[in-house]
Design an enzyme around this catalytic site. Structure first.
Site, PDB file in Angstrom:
ATOM      1  CB  CYS A 121      -0.906  -0.011   1.238  1.00  0.00           C
ATOM      2  SG  CYS A 121      -1.979   1.433   1.378  1.00  0.00           S
TER       3      CYS A 121
ATOM      4  CG  HIS B 206      -5.647  -2.520  -1.571  1.00  0.00           C
ATOM      5  ND1 HIS B 206      -4.664  -3.197  -0.870  1.00  0.00           N
ATOM      6  CD2 HIS B 206      -5.330  -1.200  -1.452  1.00  0.00           C
ATOM      7  CE1 HIS B 206      -3.820  -2.323  -0.342  1.00  0.00           C
ATOM      8  NE2 HIS B 206      -4.196  -1.100  -0.700  1.00  0.00           N
ATOM      9  CD  GLU B 207      -6.536   1.468  -4.108  1.00  0.00           C
ATOM     10  OE1 GLU B 207      -6.705   2.495  -3.407  1.00  0.00           O
ATOM     11  OE2 GLU B 207      -5.438   0.893  -4.197  1.00  0.00           O
TER      12      GLU B 207
ATOM     13  CG  HIS C 169      -7.348   2.863   0.995  1.00  0.00           C
ATOM     14  ND1 HIS C 169      -6.592   3.141   2.116  1.00  0.00           N
ATOM     15  CD2 HIS C 169      -6.517   2.202   0.144  1.00  0.00           C
ATOM     16  CE1 HIS C 169      -5.370   2.677   1.956  1.00  0.00           C
ATOM     17  NE2 HIS C 169      -5.292   2.088   0.772  1.00  0.00           N
TER      18      HIS C 169
END
Length: 202
Positions: A113, A155-156, A159
């Site tokens: 990351c 993954h994004e 966030h």
């Protein structure tokens, strides 16, 4: 403009992003700056919280995964030619995204990351994802993706929900890297791109 990437320890990385509309001030420039920032840092995805904005916006460009290492034979390449073609072409903006479904048998893949420099760990995720989102023109889409593309999206997406990939590793692994995470939070980091360390107001 290349923006500084917020690193581990900044509260903005733990905020759940809010929805935005097409009148969000400076949106087009923010998207342009995020792509420039991501490319400068050699990333494949970047979420708005990573540049200090707690909004539901992230970008993805998986082209780097399509590249074959010169030392690898075609037969030893990690992805098939068809997969590489798909990865090379996948570049999208996701606004106000909602994951509708994740399914399949969890698989591990080594993740890193940009907000957690120099740390990588194997993370388990489901291989198939269905996502609803708006693009940069605020056209609504509902799409299904799988494999590495699904993983980058997941993954994004984490966030914009205030989550990090380190939340998905075992407590033992987290304990093993806790010293490195503390170093990042305290500004003891070395990255090949511009970073921003959180400094509490006194």
């Amino acid at each position: 403009m290349v923006l500084p990437i917020v690193v581990y320890g900044d509260p903005v990385l733990r905020k759940v992003g809010v929805d935005i509309d097409k009148n969000y001030e400076g949106l087009d420039q923010l998207i342009k700056d995020m792509f420039e920032t991501m490319y400068k840092a050699k990333g494949v995805g970047l979420a708005a919280p990573q540049v200090g904005k707690a909004i539901r916006l992230f970008i993805v460009d998986t082209e780097p995964f399509s590249e074959v290492d010169e030392e690898d034979d075609e037969e030893d390449a990690e992805f098939t030619p068809a997969q590489r073609k798909e990865l090379k072409a996948f570049k999208k903006v996701f606004i106000n995204a909602r994951i509708l479904n994740e399914e399949g048998v969890e698989w591990k893949f080594n993740e890193g990351c940009l907000s957690i420099p120099k740390i990588r760990e194997d993370v388990s995720r489901m291989p198939d994802v269905e996502i609803e989102y708006y693009d940069e023109k605020f056209v609504k889409h509902v799409e299904k993706h799988n494999g590495v593309i699904a993983r980058v999206i997941q993954h994004e997406y984490d966030h914009i929900d205030g989550k990090l990939f380190t939340d998905k590793i075992s407590p033992f692994k987290r304990k093993m890297i806790s010293g490195k995470l503390n170093d990042i939070a305290n500004g003891k980091i070395s990255a090949d791109y511009k970073t921003k360390v959180y400094k509490p107001k006194r």
